[in-house]
Each structure stands twice: as structure tokens, then as C-alpha cells.
Design an enzyme around this catalytic site. Sequence first.
Site, mmCIF file in Angstrom:
data_model
loop_
_atom_site.group_PDB
_atom_site.id
_atom_site.type_symbol
_atom_site.label_atom_id
_atom_site.label_comp_id
_atom_site.label_asym_id
_atom_site.label_seq_id
_atom_site.Cartn_x
_atom_site.Cartn_y
_atom_site.Cartn_z
ATOM 1 N N GLU A 131 36.296 81.149 31.393
ATOM 2 C CA GLU A 131 35.262 80.133 31.232
ATOM 3 C C GLU A 131 34.008 80.501 32.021
ATOM 4 O O GLU A 131 34.117 80.948 33.169
ATOM 5 C CB GLU A 131 35.794 78.769 31.707
ATOM 6 C CG GLU A 131 36.930 78.245 30.842
ATOM 7 C CD GLU A 131 37.434 76.875 31.278
ATOM 8 O OE1 GLU A 131 36.786 76.204 32.104
ATOM 9 O OE2 GLU A 131 38.506 76.472 30.765
ATOM 10 N N GLU A 149 33.172 74.893 23.163
ATOM 11 C CA GLU A 149 33.979 73.656 23.221
ATOM 12 C C GLU A 149 33.090 72.445 23.499
ATOM 13 O O GLU A 149 32.225 72.473 24.387
ATOM 14 C CB GLU A 149 35.059 73.768 24.314
ATOM 15 C CG GLU A 149 35.856 72.451 24.442
ATOM 16 C CD GLU A 149 37.174 72.542 25.175
ATOM 17 O OE1 GLU A 149 37.565 73.647 25.591
ATOM 18 O OE2 GLU A 149 37.811 71.474 25.315
ATOM 19 N N LYS A 196 40.665 85.446 28.166
ATOM 20 C CA LYS A 196 39.556 84.509 27.965
ATOM 21 C C LYS A 196 39.214 83.891 29.311
ATOM 22 O O LYS A 196 40.116 83.517 30.060
ATOM 23 C CB LYS A 196 39.927 83.408 26.967
ATOM 24 C CG LYS A 196 38.868 82.302 26.889
ATOM 25 C CD LYS A 196 39.061 81.406 25.697
ATOM 26 C CE LYS A 196 40.038 80.284 25.892
ATOM 27 N NZ LYS A 196 39.717 79.338 26.994
ATOM 28 N N ASP A 210 44.423 83.052 28.666
ATOM 29 C CA ASP A 210 43.445 82.410 29.560
ATOM 30 C C ASP A 210 43.623 82.892 30.993
ATOM 31 O O ASP A 210 44.754 83.010 31.477
ATOM 32 C CB ASP A 210 43.649 80.888 29.537
ATOM 33 C CG ASP A 210 42.613 80.180 28.690
ATOM 34 O OD1 ASP A 210 41.523 80.744 28.460
ATOM 35 O OD2 ASP A 210 42.902 79.046 28.254
ATOM 36 N N ASP A 249 45.351 77.946 29.079
ATOM 37 C CA ASP A 249 45.798 77.295 30.320
ATOM 38 C C ASP A 249 45.996 75.797 30.081
ATOM 39 O O ASP A 249 46.457 75.071 30.965
ATOM 40 C CB ASP A 249 44.849 77.584 31.497
ATOM 41 C CG ASP A 249 43.423 77.121 31.241
ATOM 42 O OD1 ASP A 249 43.132 76.631 30.133
ATOM 43 O OD2 ASP A 249 42.589 77.255 32.158
ATOM 44 N N SER A 250 45.720 75.348 28.843
ATOM 45 C CA SER A 250 46.094 73.983 28.452
ATOM 46 C C SER A 250 47.611 73.805 28.565
ATOM 47 O O SER A 250 48.105 72.681 28.513
ATOM 48 C CB SER A 250 45.627 73.689 27.021
ATOM 49 O OG SER A 250 46.037 74.722 26.144
HETATM 50 O O1 KIV Z 1 43.346 76.279 27.176
HETATM 51 C C1 KIV Z 1 43.123 76.136 25.963
HETATM 52 O O2 KIV Z 1 44.008 75.777 25.198
HETATM 53 C C2 KIV Z 1 41.763 76.418 25.492
HETATM 54 C C3 KIV Z 1 41.378 76.099 24.099
HETATM 55 C C4 KIV Z 1 41.849 74.945 23.438
HETATM 56 C C5 KIV Z 1 40.054 76.598 23.689
HETATM 57 O O3 KIV Z 1 40.988 76.914 26.235
#
Ligand code: KIV
Length: 287
Positions: A120, A187, A118, A88, A49-50
Site C-alpha cells: 500500500e 480502492e 502487493k 500482500d 492481508d484481509s
Molecule cells: O487485503 C485485501 O484483500 C486487499 C484487496 C481486497 C484489494 O488488499
Amino acid sequence: MSAIRPTRKLSIANIRAQKGGEPIICLTAYTAMMAEVLDPHVNVLLVGDSVGTVLGGHDTTIPVTVDEMIHHARSVMRASPKSLVVVDVPFGSYEANPEQAFETCSRILKETGADAVKLEGGVTQAPTIEFLIKRGVPVMAHIGLRPQAVRATGGYRIVGKTDEECASLKQDADAVTNAGAFAVVLEGVVESLAVEITTQIAIPTIGIGASPLCDGQILVTEDLLGMFERTPKFVRKFADLRTTISGAVKDYADEVRARTFPSEEETYSGDKPAIPLRFKKAQPLKH
Ligand code: KIV
């Protein structure tokens, strides 16, 4: 009988089996173009989600939506025949209860064909992780610095500087392991704590700003390529694409201004078809 779609070479079992062995290489990807370049070199591609900060220009990952994640995950899936693709789960789409999480995650897996999700959270999200896994959703957990929680935690803070934080992070690591996560991202974690967790839990740890002794590493691809002027301490720029791209674009602009681009070789003379096939105007459909 030949398979309709080539079998993905890496499975969750393969990634789990790398615990304590060959480091797991992970990078983020949001587009087919990038996934195609990265896929031969990595074990895991994370549609992170980055994307919200890297491509979207937001200052946090909080505004990212499920639809946006699905759009990018589909692109990555089209160009990653070898890697395990993890997507994510964005902020606000899973935290309310396990049912909400299942609804979002099943949609992500069905609409993208990705291998896993993934999310959090440690102790708090462990019941949700267990609920998802029992219903067939493979989960990678993400603990330590949680970018989706920065509004609540007061910013991008490294975790593990106090005894209290160390104890709490170890509980998070145990909780997601016992819930059935197949791997966990650590992280922004103090190095010694990342090593301790890596040696104590049974699932692979994937470090980012943690320790080289984690079972694997992940970075945001655009960070390692040097697309940003400012990056956190844990990023190593393996290239300086920002300078390269800027130089190339300046050269292009100069040549356009000087009318030296396109050159004779780059234009169509009368003896060749003026319009290449791929630019031919589509014919209207006959009904
Ligand atoms: O959103 C992301 O890119 C991440 C990672 C860099 C671990 O969660």
C-alpha cells in the site's frame, strides 16, 4: 525433458498486456481449498492481508504478520496452477525503508514461491517500489483507500471527493507507474477519478469500490459469497453462503440430536472393515 513443476500459465507480462483489453479477474484466497475452486475462473489470486479480518476476526488488517502471510500464501500456491499469485506485504514490515521492504519481500517470494507482492502507498512508497523492482521483486501497488492506514486517515473513507484528493491520487498513480509497478489496485475511489486514472496511466488498474471501467476488478471472495451479514456498498453478494451454511449446520445438529445421523448407509457393518485405511493408526517408527 519434463518439467518438475508445471509452468504457471499466467505471467506478469500477461497481466500487463490486458491493459485496456479483456478485464482482469482477481479475487482473494487464503487457503488451498478456496484457491482450488477459484483458480480456473480468475487471472490473479491475491493472498490479501484481509485474512486478518476475514479469517482472523480482527477489526483491521494491522495485526497481520509476515509469518501469517507466508503460511497462507504457501497454501494458496499448492492449489493455483493457473493464476498469478500476489501476496500482500503486511503493515509494519516494509514502510521503514527500502531495505526493510526488500528483506520482507524476498522472504515472502523465497518461502512461498508466489509471483509478486502487493504493498500500500503511492508517492511515499514509490522509491521503495523502484528499489524492489530493480532487485527482482515484482510489485502491485495499492492506492486510494488504504486499509493499513485507517488509524492515520480516520477510517474507511472514499477518496476523490475534493480537488485536493483528486490531484493527490493522480500523483500517487503516476508515482507507482513510474516506479515500475506492474499494476495498481484502486480502492474506494470516486468513479470518475478511477476512470481518469485508468485512461491516463500505462499499467492496469484493478478496481475495488472504484469503477467497472478499471482494467480489472477484485473483491474479497468471502464478501461476494455472502459470508458476512454487513458488507460495504461496493460488494455484490453473488451467493448467500452464510444462510446456506447455517441451514446445513442446523440440519446436522437436528439429526445428531434425533440420532438419525449417521444412518445405516453411513456406518460400517461387520462385513466391511471397521476402520477405513486412511484412519488406521500410524505404526511407531522403528529406529
Ligand atoms: O487485503 C485485501 O484483500 C486487499 C484487496 C481486497 C484489494 O488488499
